[in-house]
Design a protein around this motif. Structure first.
Motif, PDB file in Angstrom:
ATOM      1  N   GLU A 124     -40.201  -4.252  -6.286  1.00  0.00           N
ATOM      2  CA  GLU A 124     -40.025  -4.541  -7.712  1.00  0.00           C
ATOM      3  C   GLU A 124     -39.112  -3.473  -8.315  1.00  0.00           C
ATOM      4  O   GLU A 124     -39.291  -2.280  -8.083  1.00  0.00           O
ATOM      5  N   ILE A 125     -38.126  -3.914  -9.091  1.00  0.00           N
ATOM      6  CA  ILE A 125     -37.094  -3.032  -9.647  1.00  0.00           C
ATOM      7  C   ILE A 125     -37.366  -2.768 -11.129  1.00  0.00           C
ATOM      8  O   ILE A 125     -37.829  -3.650 -11.856  1.00  0.00           O
ATOM      9  N   LYS A 126     -37.033  -1.552 -11.565  1.00  0.00           N
ATOM     10  CA  LYS A 126     -37.177  -1.175 -12.977  1.00  0.00           C
ATOM     11  C   LYS A 126     -36.369  -2.122 -13.861  1.00  0.00           C
ATOM     12  O   LYS A 126     -35.259  -2.514 -13.509  1.00  0.00           O
ATOM     13  N   THR A 127     -36.907  -2.454 -15.016  1.00  0.00           N
ATOM     14  CA  THR A 127     -36.281  -3.399 -15.936  1.00  0.00           C
ATOM     15  C   THR A 127     -34.853  -2.996 -16.296  1.00  0.00           C
ATOM     16  O   THR A 127     -33.959  -3.841 -16.312  1.00  0.00           O
ATOM     17  N   LYS A 128     -34.631  -1.718 -16.582  1.00  0.00           N
ATOM     18  CA  LYS A 128     -33.309  -1.260 -17.018  1.00  0.00           C
ATOM     19  C   LYS A 128     -32.286  -1.226 -15.886  1.00  0.00           C
ATOM     20  O   LYS A 128     -31.149  -0.817 -16.087  1.00  0.00           O
ATOM     21  N   GLN A 129     -32.695  -1.673 -14.677  1.00  0.00           N
ATOM     22  CA  GLN A 129     -31.759  -1.705 -13.545  1.00  0.00           C
ATOM     23  C   GLN A 129     -31.760  -3.046 -12.807  1.00  0.00           C
ATOM     24  O   GLN A 129     -31.040  -3.205 -11.833  1.00  0.00           O
ATOM     25  N   LYS A 130     -32.562  -3.998 -13.277  1.00  0.00           N
ATOM     26  CA  LYS A 130     -32.702  -5.282 -12.563  1.00  0.00           C
ATOM     27  C   LYS A 130     -31.374  -6.006 -12.362  1.00  0.00           C
ATOM     28  O   LYS A 130     -31.061  -6.435 -11.249  1.00  0.00           O
ATOM     29  N   MET A 131     -30.602  -6.170 -13.427  1.00  0.00           N
ATOM     30  CA  MET A 131     -29.321  -6.879 -13.318  1.00  0.00           C
ATOM     31  C   MET A 131     -28.351  -6.090 -12.445  1.00  0.00           C
ATOM     32  O   MET A 131     -27.627  -6.666 -11.637  1.00  0.00           O
ATOM     33  N   LEU A 132     -28.347  -4.806 -12.613  1.00  0.00           N
ATOM     34  CA  LEU A 132     -27.468  -3.920 -11.854  1.00  0.00           C
ATOM     35  C   LEU A 132     -27.750  -4.026 -10.354  1.00  0.00           C
ATOM     36  O   LEU A 132     -26.835  -4.231  -9.544  1.00  0.00           O
ATOM     37  N   ILE A 133     -29.003  -3.950  -9.967  1.00  0.00           N
ATOM     38  CA  ILE A 133     -29.391  -4.048  -8.551  1.00  0.00           C
ATOM     39  C   ILE A 133     -29.050  -5.436  -8.012  1.00  0.00           C
ATOM     40  O   ILE A 133     -28.603  -5.575  -6.870  1.00  0.00           O
ATOM     41  N   GLN A 134     -29.225  -6.463  -8.832  1.00  0.00           N
ATOM     42  CA  GLN A 134     -28.878  -7.814  -8.405  1.00  0.00           C
ATOM     43  C   GLN A 134     -27.375  -7.921  -8.135  1.00  0.00           C
ATOM     44  O   GLN A 134     -26.948  -8.533  -7.158  1.00  0.00           O
ATOM     45  N   GLU A 135     -26.561  -7.308  -8.999  1.00  0.00           N
ATOM     46  CA  GLU A 135     -25.108  -7.317  -8.799  1.00  0.00           C
ATOM     47  C   GLU A 135     -24.735  -6.557  -7.528  1.00  0.00           C
ATOM     48  O   GLU A 135     -23.872  -6.993  -6.766  1.00  0.00           O
ATOM     49  N   ILE A 136     -25.368  -5.410  -7.306  1.00  0.00           N
ATOM     50  CA  ILE A 136     -25.115  -4.616  -6.098  1.00  0.00           C
ATOM     51  C   ILE A 136     -25.494  -5.428  -4.854  1.00  0.00           C
ATOM     52  O   ILE A 136     -24.740  -5.483  -3.880  1.00  0.00           O
ATOM     53  N   LYS A 137     -26.647  -6.071  -4.910  1.00  0.00           N
ATOM     54  CA  LYS A 137     -27.123  -6.885  -3.793  1.00  0.00           C
ATOM     55  C   LYS A 137     -26.116  -7.997  -3.477  1.00  0.00           C
ATOM     56  O   LYS A 137     -25.741  -8.194  -2.320  1.00  0.00           O
ATOM     57  N   SER A 138     -25.670  -8.728  -4.484  1.00  0.00           N
ATOM     58  CA  SER A 138     -24.700  -9.814  -4.290  1.00  0.00           C
ATOM     59  C   SER A 138     -23.393  -9.278  -3.719  1.00  0.00           C
ATOM     60  O   SER A 138     -22.820  -9.860  -2.795  1.00  0.00           O
ATOM     61  N   PHE A 139     -22.920  -8.173  -4.263  1.00  0.00           N
ATOM     62  CA  PHE A 139     -21.679  -7.566  -3.790  1.00  0.00           C
ATOM     63  C   PHE A 139     -21.789  -7.191  -2.315  1.00  0.00           C
ATOM     64  O   PHE A 139     -20.909  -7.488  -1.513  1.00  0.00           O
ATOM     65  N   LEU A 140     -22.883  -6.530  -1.940  1.00  0.00           N
ATOM     66  CA  LEU A 140     -23.062  -6.099  -0.563  1.00  0.00           C
ATOM     67  C   LEU A 140     -23.258  -7.263   0.400  1.00  0.00           C
ATOM     68  O   LEU A 140     -22.800  -7.219   1.546  1.00  0.00           O
ATOM     69  N   LYS A 141     -23.918  -8.326  -0.059  1.00  0.00           N
ATOM     70  CA  LYS A 141     -24.061  -9.525   0.794  1.00  0.00           C
ATOM     71  C   LYS A 141     -22.678 -10.100   1.109  1.00  0.00           C
ATOM     72  O   LYS A 141     -22.385 -10.439   2.259  1.00  0.00           O
ATOM     73  N   ASN A 142     -21.825 -10.186   0.096  1.00  0.00           N
ATOM     74  CA  ASN A 142     -20.459 -10.689   0.298  1.00  0.00           C
ATOM     75  C   ASN A 142     -19.671  -9.751   1.205  1.00  0.00           C
ATOM     76  O   ASN A 142     -18.909 -10.203   2.059  1.00  0.00           O
ATOM     77  N   LYS A 143     -19.839  -8.462   1.015  1.00  0.00           N
ATOM     78  CA  LYS A 143     -19.117  -7.468   1.809  1.00  0.00           C
ATOM     79  C   LYS A 143     -19.503  -7.574   3.284  1.00  0.00           C
ATOM     80  O   LYS A 143     -18.646  -7.542   4.158  1.00  0.00           O
ATOM     81  N   SER A 144     -20.795  -7.704   3.569  1.00  0.00           N
ATOM     82  CA  SER A 144     -21.247  -7.769   4.962  1.00  0.00           C
ATOM     83  C   SER A 144     -20.834  -9.084   5.632  1.00  0.00           C
ATOM     84  O   SER A 144     -20.583  -9.123   6.818  1.00  0.00           O
ATOM     85  N   GLN A 145     -20.733 -10.151   4.834  1.00  0.00           N
ATOM     86  CA  GLN A 145     -20.333 -11.446   5.399  1.00  0.00           C
ATOM     87  C   GLN A 145     -18.835 -11.497   5.682  1.00  0.00           C
ATOM     88  O   GLN A 145     -18.395 -12.235   6.545  1.00  0.00           O
ATOM     89  N   SER A 146     -18.055 -10.697   4.963  1.00  0.00           N
ATOM     90  CA  SER A 146     -16.601 -10.741   5.128  1.00  0.00           C
ATOM     91  C   SER A 146     -16.105  -9.764   6.196  1.00  0.00           C
ATOM     92  O   SER A 146     -14.918  -9.599   6.372  1.00  0.00           O
ATOM     93  N   ARG A 147     -17.048  -9.103   6.886  1.00  0.00           N
ATOM     94  CA  ARG A 147     -16.624  -8.143   7.930  1.00  0.00           C
ATOM     95  C   ARG A 147     -16.255  -8.860   9.192  1.00  0.00           C
ATOM     96  O   ARG A 147     -16.708  -9.871   9.554  1.00  0.00           O
TER      97      ARG A 147
END
Length: 147
Positions: A124-147
């Motif tokens: 569970e992620i802190k409220t003031k970072q939820k959107m930020l962590i979601q963006e990081i997660k999406s970015f990293l998923k795309n990054k790992s798939q494009s390798r």
């Protein structure tokens, strides 16, 4: 009154099909996790704040030269900005961890635990970072798939 600005670093590591990010649980938090970050000092540059705060909370030195993408979440009282850093670019990082958890001797008084989490199994992620962590997660998923 000016809004509080907090900056930090999110270390990530990609191994095979698994991507992990480093999160912390503060001593004040019940069970919510977030990035290692802290408030900027007066006249402090954001990257310098992120580097300093990350070191204060983990004892790990990270050069601003290896900072990658920047993510930000604006909130009512405190804005949070985080730079991604690949663990490969952090000297001797493995020496600080045992089974993905930061050694207690490196923990700051502010955190009860610091550890790597698989981005597909985040706590569970802190409220003031939820959107930020979601963006990081999406970015990293795309990054790992494009390798």
């Amino acid at each position: 009154m000016d809004k509080i600005k907090a900056y930090g670093v999110c270390i990530y590591k990609i191994k095979g099909n698994t991507t992990k990010i480093l999160l912390c649980k503060s001593v004040k938090s019940q069970e919510k996790w977030g990035c290692l970050k802290g408030m900027s000092l007066r006249f402090e540059e954001p990257k310098d704040c992120a580097r300093r705060e990350f070191f204060e909370e983990s004892s790990i030195k990270v050069s601003t030269d290896v900072f990658e993408e920047y993510f930000e979440q604006t909130n009512k009282t405190k804005d949070v900005g985080i730079w991604l850093v690949n663990a490969k670019n952090v000297e001797d990082i493995e020496d600080f961890f045992y089974e993905d958890t930061l050694g207690n001797n490196y923990l700051s008084w502010e955190n009860s635990k610091v550890k790597f989490f698989n981005i597909d199994k985040l706590p569970e992620i802190k409220t003031k970072q939820k959107m930020l962590i979601q963006e990081i997660k999406s970015f990293l998923k795309n990054k790992s798939q494009s390798r």
